[in-house]
Design a protein around this motif. Structure first.
Motif, PDB file in Angstrom:
ATOM      1  N   PHE A  75       3.468   5.181  27.079  1.00 26.09           N
ATOM      2  CA  PHE A  75       2.186   4.609  26.657  1.00 26.09           C
ATOM      3  C   PHE A  75       2.353   3.164  26.219  1.00 26.09           C
ATOM      4  O   PHE A  75       3.305   2.825  25.518  1.00 26.09           O
ATOM      5  CB  PHE A  75       1.585   5.448  25.521  1.00 26.09           C
ATOM      6  N   ASP A  76       1.397   2.327  26.642  1.00 20.77           N
ATOM      7  CA  ASP A  76       1.411   0.911  26.253  1.00 20.77           C
ATOM      8  C   ASP A  76       0.847   0.706  24.862  1.00 20.77           C
ATOM      9  O   ASP A  76       1.219  -0.229  24.156  1.00 20.77           O
ATOM     10  CB  ASP A  76       0.589   0.087  27.260  1.00 20.77           C
ATOM     11  N   CYS A  77      -0.070   1.587  24.440  1.00 18.40           N
ATOM     12  CA  CYS A  77      -0.735   1.430  23.145  1.00 18.40           C
ATOM     13  C   CYS A  77      -1.281   2.779  22.712  1.00 18.40           C
ATOM     14  O   CYS A  77      -1.623   3.624  23.543  1.00 18.40           O
ATOM     15  CB  CYS A  77      -1.870   0.406  23.254  1.00 18.40           C
ATOM     16  N   VAL A  78      -1.370   2.959  21.405  1.00 13.94           N
ATOM     17  CA  VAL A  78      -1.945   4.172  20.822  1.00 13.94           C
ATOM     18  C   VAL A  78      -3.243   3.819  20.120  1.00 13.94           C
ATOM     19  O   VAL A  78      -3.274   2.893  19.291  1.00 13.94           O
ATOM     20  CB  VAL A  78      -0.972   4.818  19.825  1.00 13.94           C
ATOM     21  N   PHE A  79      -4.314   4.528  20.458  1.00 10.56           N
ATOM     22  CA  PHE A  79      -5.576   4.393  19.726  1.00 10.56           C
ATOM     23  C   PHE A  79      -5.617   5.507  18.700  1.00 10.56           C
ATOM     24  O   PHE A  79      -5.652   6.683  19.048  1.00 10.56           O
ATOM     25  CB  PHE A  79      -6.777   4.482  20.660  1.00 10.56           C
ATOM     26  N   ASN A  80      -5.622   5.135  17.422  1.00 16.84           N
ATOM     27  CA  ASN A  80      -5.557   6.104  16.336  1.00 16.84           C
ATOM     28  C   ASN A  80      -6.961   6.557  15.939  1.00 16.84           C
ATOM     29  O   ASN A  80      -7.735   5.785  15.380  1.00 16.84           O
ATOM     30  CB  ASN A  80      -4.846   5.489  15.132  1.00 16.84           C
ATOM     31  N   ALA A  81      -7.279   7.824  16.217  1.00 15.56           N
ATOM     32  CA  ALA A  81      -8.573   8.395  15.828  1.00 15.56           C
ATOM     33  C   ALA A  81      -8.379   9.590  14.906  1.00 15.56           C
ATOM     34  O   ALA A  81      -9.234  10.480  14.843  1.00 15.56           O
ATOM     35  CB  ALA A  81      -9.360   8.801  17.069  1.00 15.56           C
ATOM     36  N   ILE A  82      -7.263   9.617  14.168  1.00 21.12           N
ATOM     37  CA  ILE A  82      -7.001  10.722  13.243  1.00 21.12           C
ATOM     38  C   ILE A  82      -7.531  10.362  11.861  1.00 21.12           C
ATOM     39  O   ILE A  82      -7.140   9.360  11.289  1.00 21.12           O
ATOM     40  CB  ILE A  82      -5.499  11.044  13.149  1.00 21.12           C
ATOM     41  N   ASP A  89      -2.815   8.133   6.513  1.00 18.12           N
ATOM     42  CA  ASP A  89      -1.999   7.963   5.303  1.00 18.12           C
ATOM     43  C   ASP A  89      -0.678   7.247   5.562  1.00 18.12           C
ATOM     44  O   ASP A  89       0.184   7.183   4.694  1.00 18.12           O
ATOM     45  CB  ASP A  89      -1.729   9.313   4.642  1.00 18.12           C
ATOM     46  N   GLY A  90      -0.486   6.716   6.774  1.00 16.81           N
ATOM     47  CA  GLY A  90       0.691   5.897   7.062  1.00 16.81           C
ATOM     48  C   GLY A  90       1.794   6.592   7.829  1.00 16.81           C
ATOM     49  O   GLY A  90       2.719   5.932   8.321  1.00 16.81           O
ATOM     50  N   ILE A  91       1.729   7.916   7.956  1.00 16.43           N
ATOM     51  CA  ILE A  91       2.818   8.644   8.601  1.00 16.43           C
ATOM     52  C   ILE A  91       2.914   8.296  10.090  1.00 16.43           C
ATOM     53  O   ILE A  91       3.989   7.950  10.596  1.00 16.43           O
ATOM     54  CB  ILE A  91       2.646  10.157   8.401  1.00 16.43           C
ATOM     55  N   MET A  92       1.805   8.370  10.802  1.00 17.11           N
ATOM     56  CA  MET A  92       1.837   8.037  12.232  1.00 17.11           C
ATOM     57  C   MET A  92       2.087   6.553  12.444  1.00 17.11           C
ATOM     58  O   MET A  92       2.772   6.155  13.398  1.00 17.11           O
ATOM     59  CB  MET A  92       0.526   8.454  12.911  1.00 17.11           C
ATOM     60  N   GLN A  93       1.554   5.718  11.561  1.00 16.63           N
ATOM     61  CA  GLN A  93       1.793   4.276  11.685  1.00 16.63           C
ATOM     62  C   GLN A  93       3.283   3.963  11.576  1.00 16.63           C
ATOM     63  O   GLN A  93       3.807   3.140  12.338  1.00 16.63           O
ATOM     64  CB  GLN A  93       1.011   3.514  10.604  1.00 16.63           C
ATOM     65  N   ALA A  94       3.961   4.608  10.624  1.00 17.62           N
ATOM     66  CA  ALA A  94       5.401   4.390  10.471  1.00 17.62           C
ATOM     67  C   ALA A  94       6.163   4.914  11.688  1.00 17.62           C
ATOM     68  O   ALA A  94       7.116   4.280  12.160  1.00 17.62           O
ATOM     69  CB  ALA A  94       5.897   5.068   9.194  1.00 17.62           C
ATOM     70  N   PHE A  96       5.081   5.142  14.832  1.00 25.22           N
ATOM     71  CA  PHE A  96       4.922   4.241  15.976  1.00 25.22           C
ATOM     72  C   PHE A  96       5.617   2.898  15.740  1.00 25.22           C
ATOM     73  O   PHE A  96       6.081   2.259  16.692  1.00 25.22           O
ATOM     74  CB  PHE A  96       3.437   4.053  16.306  1.00 25.22           C
ATOM     75  N   HIS A  97       5.706   2.479  14.490  1.00 24.42           N
ATOM     76  CA  HIS A  97       6.478   1.280  14.166  1.00 24.42           C
ATOM     77  C   HIS A  97       7.939   1.479  14.573  1.00 24.42           C
ATOM     78  O   HIS A  97       8.555   0.599  15.185  1.00 24.42           O
ATOM     79  CB  HIS A  97       6.367   0.976  12.673  1.00 24.42           C
ATOM     80  N   ASP A 107      -1.272  -1.180   9.268  1.00 25.16           N
ATOM     81  CA  ASP A 107       0.141  -0.833   9.170  1.00 25.16           C
ATOM     82  C   ASP A 107       0.354   0.316   8.178  1.00 25.16           C
ATOM     83  O   ASP A 107      -0.549   0.694   7.434  1.00 25.16           O
ATOM     84  CB  ASP A 107       0.948  -2.056   8.754  1.00 25.16           C
ATOM     85  N   TYR A 108       1.589   0.842   8.158  1.00 27.98           N
ATOM     86  CA  TYR A 108       1.869   2.061   7.392  1.00 27.98           C
ATOM     87  C   TYR A 108       1.699   1.877   5.891  1.00 27.98           C
ATOM     88  O   TYR A 108       1.197   2.773   5.210  1.00 27.98           O
ATOM     89  CB  TYR A 108       3.261   2.613   7.712  1.00 27.98           C
ATOM     90  N   TYR A 109       2.071   0.709   5.342  1.00 27.26           N
ATOM     91  CA  TYR A 109       1.921   0.527   3.900  1.00 27.26           C
ATOM     92  C   TYR A 109       0.441   0.504   3.517  1.00 27.26           C
ATOM     93  O   TYR A 109       0.014   1.158   2.562  1.00 27.26           O
ATOM     94  CB  TYR A 109       2.592  -0.766   3.431  1.00 27.26           C
ATOM     95  N   GLN A 110      -0.346  -0.260   4.255  1.00 31.37           N
ATOM     96  CA  GLN A 110      -1.778  -0.359   3.964  1.00 31.37           C
ATOM     97  C   GLN A 110      -2.468   0.997   4.113  1.00 31.37           C
ATOM     98  O   GLN A 110      -3.359   1.340   3.335  1.00 31.37           O
ATOM     99  CB  GLN A 110      -2.431  -1.390   4.894  1.00 31.37           C
ATOM    100  N   ALA A 111      -2.042   1.770   5.102  1.00 29.69           N
ATOM    101  CA  ALA A 111      -2.635   3.093   5.300  1.00 29.69           C
ATOM    102  C   ALA A 111      -2.326   4.010   4.117  1.00 29.69           C
ATOM    103  O   ALA A 111      -3.213   4.692   3.596  1.00 29.69           O
ATOM    104  CB  ALA A 111      -2.112   3.708   6.600  1.00 29.69           C
ATOM    105  N   ALA A 112      -1.069   4.019   3.684  1.00 33.57           N
ATOM    106  CA  ALA A 112      -0.685   4.875   2.557  1.00 33.57           C
ATOM    107  C   ALA A 112      -1.411   4.455   1.280  1.00 33.57           C
ATOM    108  O   ALA A 112      -1.872   5.300   0.504  1.00 33.57           O
ATOM    109  CB  ALA A 112       0.825   4.816   2.353  1.00 33.57           C
ATOM    110  N   LEU A 113      -1.532   3.166   1.071  1.00 34.82           N
ATOM    111  CA  LEU A 113      -2.181   2.658  -0.148  1.00 34.82           C
ATOM    112  C   LEU A 113      -3.664   2.991  -0.167  1.00 34.82           C
ATOM    113  O   LEU A 113      -4.182   3.511  -1.161  1.00 34.82           O
ATOM    114  CB  LEU A 113      -1.978   1.150  -0.252  1.00 34.82           C
TER     115      LEU A 113
END
Length: 327
Positions: A75-82, A89-94, A96-97, A107-113
């Motif tokens: 995959f070239d890119c992930v569209f996050n619709a969760i 909450d940052g888990i998937m962001q981390a 994919f990072h 990003d994962y920090y902003q999502a968790a915060l």
């Protein structure tokens, strides 16, 4: 060459069915001339690609690929619709990072915060962004109802700290209702936020990146037919969502400034939808959502439409932004 886009949907929380609806709307509205879109269900017991025949193909979690016949699909890119964990909450962001795959949300920090209501409001408070008087409880804490009421008053809201779509929220009017409300909140999370009742106009403010620039969308006024903007009001049509909101110019200026400031302070990207209640002309923040609902009835798409942005344009812009940032 068309880009392969994984639309992740589902999740591990009470919001998973709403997320499936959002993900399907994204799938239906992506331009098939530009993108090869794939529906990926992220569930507690499996990660699978669901094809046009509703057949499931297991995702390889080591590299986020899937085997389709003799082909290994990347995959070239992930569209996050969760909505909710693990997409908000940052888990998937981390994840994919670590995989080096661009994705459309923050990003994962902003999502968790932002997913942690208590932490979000605490971080924003020194910058002048107001919030309701609050009281915190963690699972296992001694609960003294009199202390809670002394701090926040009645009525008040008892909320699961890390949950969305109004799951785990109760409006409490009497001391006797507090234990049941706390028990309801603990069904969703092991941390609770109890807030004083703010009597005023409730609005939702979408801030997004669109065509490479930060954009504040038209403001939505929320008028619930129920006691507050609960699950039924959000998803069963038991509310009015009025865009643009019927607020004064000074109220509009102040809430736009607060939403924009929060977006900038947190170094956000992608979509955000922040909820506020006015006390007089002053906006008080309730929360920020970083993977808001994307169905045709959801607030952010309504706001985009009011700004002249179609669903296709809204979703496509997020993908190109993520791909550009990867470069």
């Amino acid at each position: 060459m068309k880009k392969n886009i994984a639309i992740i949907m589902g999740g591990y929380s009470s919001e998973f069915r709403i997320s499936l609806m959002s993900g399907n709307v994204v799938f239906q509205n992506l331009d098939k001339e530009k993108f090869n879109a794939y529906k990926i269900h992220i569930l507690e017991d499996k990660w699978v690609l669901v094809d046009e025949n509703e057949e499931e193909h297991l995702i390889n979690r080591h590299d986020f690929t899937v085997t389709l016949g003799a082909e290994t699909l990347t995959f070239d890119c992930v569209f996050n619709a969760i909505h909710g964990t693990p997409g908000e909450d940052g888990i998937m962001q981390a994840y994919f990072h670590l995989m080096g795959i661009p994705q459309t949300s923050c990003d994962y920090y902003q999502a968790a915060l932002t997913f942690n209501k208590r932490d979000l409001l605490s971080v924003l408070k020194p910058y002048g962004i107001k919030s309701a008087t609050s009281y915190y409880i963690n699972k296992g804490d001694k609960i003294i109802t009199e202390d809670i009421i002394k701090k926040v008053g009645l009525p008040c809201f008892v909320k699961a700290n890390k949950a969305g779509s109004s799951f785990g929220i109760t409006k409490v009017y009497k001391k006797e209702e507090m234990p049941g409300a706390i028990e309801t909140a603990f069904e969703e999370d092991d941390e609770i936020l109890i807030e004083s009742f703010l009597d005023g106009i409730e609005v939702s403010v979408g801030v997004i990146q669109y065509q490479g620039k930060t954009k504040v969308l038209p403001i939505t006024e929320i008028v619930s037919e129920n006691d507050f903007f609960d699950y039924s009001a959000k998803y069963k049509g038991e509310s009015q969502e009025i865009t643009p909101a019927r607020i004064s110019k000074i109220q509009e200026e102040k809430v736009v400034q607060a939403a924009s400031l929060a977006y900038d302070i947190l170094n956000m990207r992608g979509y955000s939808r922040s909820e506020f209640i006015f006390v007089g002309d002053e906006p008080y923040m309730l929360e920020m959502n970083t993977t808001p609902g994307l169905t045709n009835e959801s607030i952010l798409p309504q706001q985009a439409a009011a700004a002249g942005i179609s669903l296709s344009q809204l979703f496509e812009s997020a993908i190109w932004q993520a791909l550009e940032e990867k470069k």
